[in-house]
Design a protein around this motif. Structure first.
Motif, PDB file in Angstrom:
ATOM      1  N   LEU A 230       0.610  -1.390  -0.486  1.00 15.28           N
ATOM      2  CA  LEU A 230       0.562   0.164   0.076  1.00 15.28           C
ATOM      3  C   LEU A 230       1.088   1.085   0.110  1.00 15.28           C
TER       4      LEU A 230
ATOM      5  N   ALA B 229       2.267   1.500  -3.384  1.00 14.02           N
ATOM      6  CA  ALA B 229       0.936   2.572  -4.708  1.00 14.02           C
ATOM      7  C   ALA B 229       0.532   3.240  -4.145  1.00 14.02           C
ATOM      8  N   GLU B 230       0.845   4.335  -2.158  1.00 12.91           N
ATOM      9  CA  GLU B 230       0.816   5.091  -2.159  1.00 12.91           C
ATOM     10  C   GLU B 230      -0.556   5.598  -1.935  1.00 12.91           C
ATOM     11  N   ASP B 231      -1.185   3.856  -1.385  1.00 14.85           N
ATOM     12  CA  ASP B 231      -2.858   4.427  -1.139  1.00 14.85           C
ATOM     13  C   ASP B 231      -2.801   4.754   0.056  1.00 14.85           C
TER      14      ASP B 231
ATOM     15  N   ALA C 262      -5.538   5.857   2.265  1.00 16.62           N
ATOM     16  CA  ALA C 262      -6.714   5.783   2.549  1.00 16.62           C
ATOM     17  C   ALA C 262      -6.297   4.309   3.750  1.00 16.62           C
ATOM     18  N   GLU C 263      -6.108   3.414   2.424  1.00 13.53           N
ATOM     19  CA  GLU C 263      -6.031   1.944   3.104  1.00 13.53           C
ATOM     20  C   GLU C 263      -5.151   1.608   3.724  1.00 13.53           C
ATOM     21  N   LEU C 264      -3.580   2.513   3.169  1.00 14.57           N
ATOM     22  CA  LEU C 264      -2.890   2.471   4.798  1.00 14.57           C
ATOM     23  C   LEU C 264      -3.452   2.762   6.017  1.00 14.57           C
TER      24      LEU C 264
ATOM     25  N   CYS D 134       3.726   7.936   2.433  1.00 14.47           N
ATOM     26  CA  CYS D 134       3.749   7.086   2.721  1.00 14.47           C
ATOM     27  C   CYS D 134       4.391   5.886   3.347  1.00 14.47           C
TER      28      CYS D 134
END
Length: 133
Positions: free
Chosen positions: A54, A57-59, A61-63, A99
């Motif tokens: 994550l 992927a620079e996600d 919110a999910e991280l 992240c």
């Protein structure tokens, strides 16, 4: 890394909270504790691997959601430093931190945390074998 996120009064957390694990074992039983710790180590390893993905992927919110889960999982396993670092990372993400910068201190604790928990289990189980009830 995120010294600005830490309180000046915040204590340094131990890698492994032995007293918590001893209380847990007394409360739920030794066999149940070993099963909980074994399952928890597998789950935590999977979550940390997912966190790496994550972050790459620079996600954000999910991280952030995953860091919340890691905070709780690590805490329930007695991994105080890892739990604390995950909570700090989650707060940092809310402040627009990168992240990968959030994960670096957390992942630096992965091996020492897992090794400490494995050693604890090995030592406690050896002690149980020496003192059958």
């Amino acid at each position: 890394m995120f010294s600005w996120m830490r309180s000046q009064a915040e204590p340094t957390r131990p890698i492994l909270d032995h007293s918590y694990l001893a209380r847990l074992s007394q409360f739920i039983g030794e066999a149940e504790t070993w099963e909980l710790l074994a399952d928890g180590m597998l789950e935590l390893t999977e979550r940390l691997a997912r966190a790496r993905h994550l972050a790459a992927a620079e996600d954000v919110a999910e991280l952030s959601r995953l860091l919340h889960d890691i905070t709780g999982t690590a805490g329930h396993l007695g991994l105080s430093a890892l739990s604390s670092e995950a909570a700090i990372g989650q707060r940092a993400l809310a402040q627009d931190a990168k992240c990968t910068a959030v994960l670096d201190p957390l992942l630096a604790l992965e091996d020492p945390s897992m090794n400490a928990l494995k050693a604890y289990c090995r030592d406690e189980q050896a002690g149980s074998a020496d003192n059958p009830e």
